[in-house]
Design a protein around this motif. Structure first.
Motif, mmCIF file in Angstrom:
data_model
loop_
_atom_site.group_PDB
_atom_site.id
_atom_site.type_symbol
_atom_site.label_atom_id
_atom_site.label_comp_id
_atom_site.label_asym_id
_atom_site.label_seq_id
_atom_site.Cartn_x
_atom_site.Cartn_y
_atom_site.Cartn_z
ATOM 1 N N GLU A 278 0.835 -1.195 0.000
ATOM 2 C CA GLU A 278 0.000 0.000 0.000
ATOM 3 C C GLU A 278 0.875 1.252 0.000
ATOM 4 O OE1 GLU A 278 -3.320 0.059 -0.275
ATOM 5 O OE2 GLU A 278 -3.183 -2.122 -0.533
ATOM 6 N N ALA A 279 0.291 2.363 -0.416
ATOM 7 C CA ALA A 279 1.040 3.624 -0.469
ATOM 8 C C ALA A 279 1.194 4.250 0.903
ATOM 9 C CB ALA A 279 0.342 4.597 -1.413
ATOM 10 N N GLY A 280 0.284 4.000 1.844
ATOM 11 C CA GLY A 280 0.340 4.657 3.138
ATOM 12 C C GLY A 280 -0.376 5.996 3.096
ATOM 13 N N SER A 281 -0.729 6.491 4.290
ATOM 14 C CA SER A 281 -1.507 7.731 4.369
ATOM 15 C C SER A 281 -0.648 8.978 4.257
ATOM 16 C CB SER A 281 -2.295 7.771 5.685
ATOM 17 O OG SER A 281 -1.408 7.746 6.798
ATOM 18 N N GLN A 282 0.671 8.842 4.417
ATOM 19 C CA GLN A 282 1.575 9.988 4.334
ATOM 20 C C GLN A 282 2.066 10.158 2.898
ATOM 21 O OE1 GLN A 282 2.331 12.194 6.661
ATOM 22 N NE2 GLN A 282 1.246 11.186 8.354
ATOM 23 N N ALA A 283 1.871 11.354 2.350
ATOM 24 C CA ALA A 283 2.305 11.616 0.979
ATOM 25 C C ALA A 283 3.828 11.619 0.881
ATOM 26 C CB ALA A 283 1.753 12.967 0.516
ATOM 27 N N LEU A 284 4.343 11.136 -0.252
ATOM 28 C CA LEU A 284 5.779 11.173 -0.501
ATOM 29 C C LEU A 284 6.148 12.530 -1.088
ATOM 30 C CD1 LEU A 284 6.425 7.666 -2.118
ATOM 31 C CD2 LEU A 284 6.406 8.304 0.298
ATOM 32 N N GLY A 285 7.169 13.168 -0.506
ATOM 33 C CA GLY A 285 7.652 14.431 -1.041
ATOM 34 C C GLY A 285 8.452 14.225 -2.313
ATOM 35 N N ASN A 286 8.782 15.294 -2.964
ATOM 36 C CA ASN A 286 9.552 15.228 -4.206
ATOM 37 C C ASN A 286 11.038 15.097 -3.892
ATOM 38 O OD1 ASN A 286 10.557 15.371 -6.768
ATOM 39 N ND2 ASN A 286 10.102 17.541 -7.072
ATOM 40 N N THR A 287 11.555 13.885 -4.047
ATOM 41 C CA THR A 287 12.985 13.654 -3.842
ATOM 42 C C THR A 287 13.679 13.294 -5.148
ATOM 43 O OG1 THR A 287 12.536 11.337 -3.266
ATOM 44 C CG2 THR A 287 12.693 12.903 -1.446
ATOM 45 N N SER A 384 12.237 0.277 18.337
ATOM 46 C CA SER A 384 11.010 0.044 17.577
ATOM 47 C C SER A 384 10.106 1.259 17.692
ATOM 48 C CB SER A 384 10.294 -1.214 18.067
ATOM 49 O OG SER A 384 9.939 -1.105 19.424
ATOM 50 N N PHE A 385 9.357 1.573 16.630
ATOM 51 C CA PHE A 385 8.583 2.803 16.560
ATOM 52 C C PHE A 385 7.611 2.693 15.390
ATOM 53 C CE2 PHE A 385 12.840 2.902 14.910
ATOM 54 C CZ PHE A 385 12.651 3.150 13.564
ATOM 55 N N ASN A 386 6.686 3.615 15.291
ATOM 56 C CA ASN A 386 5.727 3.619 14.190
ATOM 57 C C ASN A 386 6.389 4.090 12.904
ATOM 58 O OD1 ASN A 386 3.493 2.782 15.755
ATOM 59 N ND2 ASN A 386 3.223 4.863 16.525
ATOM 60 N N ASP A 387 6.003 3.466 11.786
ATOM 61 C CA ASP A 387 6.580 3.859 10.511
ATOM 62 C C ASP A 387 6.134 5.269 10.135
ATOM 63 O OD1 ASP A 387 4.601 3.768 7.858
ATOM 64 O OD2 ASP A 387 3.789 2.705 9.589
ATOM 65 N N ASN A 388 6.930 5.941 9.295
ATOM 66 C CA ASN A 388 6.635 7.322 8.894
ATOM 67 C C ASN A 388 5.808 7.402 7.616
ATOM 68 O OD1 ASN A 388 9.401 6.462 7.825
ATOM 69 N ND2 ASN A 388 8.986 8.223 6.516
ATOM 70 N N TYR A 389 5.421 6.261 7.039
ATOM 71 C CA TYR A 389 4.643 6.262 5.802
ATOM 72 C C TYR A 389 3.137 6.211 6.052
ATOM 73 C CZ TYR A 389 9.038 5.517 3.361
ATOM 74 O OH TYR A 389 10.303 5.664 2.871
ATOM 75 N N VAL A 412 14.006 11.293 5.700
ATOM 76 C CA VAL A 412 12.729 10.714 5.292
ATOM 77 C C VAL A 412 12.275 11.338 3.980
ATOM 78 C CG1 VAL A 412 12.008 10.173 7.657
ATOM 79 C CG2 VAL A 412 11.413 12.402 6.655
ATOM 80 N N GLU A 413 11.357 10.655 3.297
ATOM 81 C CA GLU A 413 10.770 11.203 2.072
ATOM 82 C C GLU A 413 9.341 11.660 2.314
ATOM 83 O OE1 GLU A 413 10.303 8.255 -1.028
ATOM 84 O OE2 GLU A 413 10.330 6.619 0.434
ATOM 85 N N THR A 414 8.923 11.649 3.571
ATOM 86 C CA THR A 414 7.609 12.140 3.975
ATOM 87 C C THR A 414 7.812 13.424 4.780
ATOM 88 O OG1 THR A 414 7.751 10.631 5.869
ATOM 89 C CG2 THR A 414 6.507 9.877 3.951
ATOM 90 N N SER A 415 6.744 13.973 5.331
ATOM 91 C CA SER A 415 6.850 15.220 6.089
ATOM 92 C C SER A 415 7.501 14.972 7.445
ATOM 93 C CB SER A 415 5.456 15.826 6.295
ATOM 94 O OG SER A 415 4.656 14.957 7.083
ATOM 95 N N VAL A 416 8.019 16.023 8.057
ATOM 96 C CA VAL A 416 8.678 15.910 9.359
ATOM 97 C C VAL A 416 7.715 15.373 10.411
ATOM 98 C CG1 VAL A 416 9.745 17.225 11.231
ATOM 99 C CG2 VAL A 416 10.360 17.718 8.849
#
Length: 436
Positions: A278-287, A384-389, A412-416
């Motif tokens: 899945e893509a995840g709920s966090q948008a990918l920034g332009n890298t 261990s921690f929650n993913d950023n995607y 990261v490629e998502t928001s801070v």
């Protein structure tokens, strides 16, 4: 552990036994005397202890893990050490290959490795394309097509914690035509164990339109897919026999075979849910495009990402403008999941721009991962921690003790604000995102 050396077919064959809580791993292997870690290396070979440690996977499909010491994934590694391994591996690929050439890397572990091998190969094959598999569904922002329009193919990595992979095509017609016309496939992975993944990838690509493939080069740091009793002597290659009408070759820094014996009555394990594309709920920034889509230039996007780091470090350090003289002595750069190549280039830039001023500087690189691994062996610590995607899964960082570092640069490629509070609450962590 036991380590025994014999001679077989005029080559040094080694046997080693690794005992893990869930069983015993018996290795038969040999070093590759043709490889050199650098020009001044006299014996020119990587030893097992240079390349690998061992650990136990939290995975009912396979109970053990080869933990690379040169990949920068589960053990922090100096960027220069990684670069040497990338280049040494690429140098094993022969001259005069049929072109066009496609270099393909396996997510998530080998994404940076494939880019490094591709970059080194481009000194000899400038038009070579890079394309990585991914487990993150992508959207085509260029022409507005949905995922099914830009998806080239899928394949399965049967033993993996997350078995399904996606491979995307290019929105650029010239690049897409070159991709489909590929005559040589250089498949890059950290290790090969059975050869199933290689066969699955080649089959999927041929079915997707790469019908002109003439050669496949399995290019790995370590190749464990050789026959247990034949080691590296001339014999029928089991992978080659499964790839009809293809010339098959292997390139590696170390090769051999393994057998696994379960311990009596091993404790049952439950693997976390990490198998999703899945893509995840966090948008990918332009890298930029560093390989999730076919590309000639894997460094696309790095200059912007470096500028983001410099701007953020300036604020973080209370400066009015970026000054590399203010960089601290001990810096760990962390990539995140598949987003490791631009972070590696950042770590390499830091290594090159601090060492000249102070030999005491320590710059290392590692990455966050979705791979569940048990403590022990090559894994000494686990965060261990929650993913950023926004996938709702647990991520991990291994062999990282935050207090050991003056500065941890988490890329990261998502928001801070997508980054787990565990990282944001640490005073020595700087989160670098493409969205300032």
């Amino acid at each position: 552990m036991t380590d025994i050396k014999n001679n077989f077919a005029s080559q040094a064959i080694y046997n080693r036994t690794i005992t893990l809580p869930r069983g015993t791993l018996d290795l038969t292997y040999q070093t590759n005397a043709a490889t050199a870690k650098n020009d001044s290396e006299k014996n020119g070979s990587y030893q097992l202890e240079d390349l690998l440690d061992f650990a136990q996977r939290i995975n009912p499909k396979r109970a053990f893990l080869f933990v690379s010491k040169v990949l920068g994934r589960h053990i922090p590694v100096a960027p220069s050490t990684m670069r040497n391994a990338f280049t040494d591996l690429a140098n094993l690929v022969p001259e005069e290959l049929p072109e066009p050439i496609l270099v393909i890397g396996m997510a998530e572990t080998a994404v940076g490795l494939s880019a490094g091998v591709h970059q080194a190969l481009q000194t000899r094959y400038p038009p070579a394309l890079l394309l990585n598999s991914t487990r993150h569904a992508q959207h085509d922002s260029v022409n507005g097509n949905d995922n099914t329009d830009i998806l080239l193919t899928t394949f399965s990595e049967d033993h993996s914690h997350a078995s399904q992979h996606l491979i995307y095509q290019s929105a650029d017609q010239v690049t897409q035509d070159q991709l489909l016309a590929s005559k040589t496939l250089i498949m890059v992975d950290d290790e090969a164990s059975t050869g199933n993944t290689c066969v699955n990838v080649v089959t999927a690509l041929r079915d997707a339109g790469l019908t002109q493939l003439q050669q496949v080069h399995l290019t790995t740091l370590v190749d464990w897919s050789l026959d247990q009793h034949q080691a590296n002597v001339d014999a029928d290659d089991k992978i080659a026999s499964r790839l009809p009408n293809i010339d098959f070759y292997r390139h590696h820094l170390l090769s051999g075979a393994w057998t696994w014996t379960d311990a009596p009555n091993p404790e049952p394990i439950t693997m976390p849910s990490v198998d999703t594309t899945e893509a995840g709920s966090q948008a990918l920034g332009n890298t930029g495009n560093w390989g999730r889509f076919p590309t000639l230039d894997s460094t696309d996007g790095f200059n912007q990402y470096l500028a983001s780091f410099q701007t953020l470090f300036t604020y973080f350090n209370g400066q009015t403008q970026f000054d590399k003289e203010q960089l601290p002595t001990r810096i760990l750069v962390l990539g995140s999941n598949e987003f490791v190549w631009l972070p590696f280039l950042l770590a390499e830039w830091l290594e090159q721009n601090t060492k000249v001023h102070n030999d005491r500087h320590t710059i290392k690189f590692s990455a966050l991962t979705r791979s569940p691994i048990a403590l022990g062996g090559g894994i000494t610590t686990m965060l261990s921690f929650n993913d950023n995607y926004g996938l709702g899964m647990t991520n991990f960082a291994y062999n990282v003790e935050p207090s050991d570092w003056d500065l941890i640069v988490l890329c990261v490629e998502t928001s801070v604000d997508s980054v787990d509070a565990m990282w944001q609450d640490l005073d020595n962590v700087l989160v670098v995102s493409p969205t300032l």
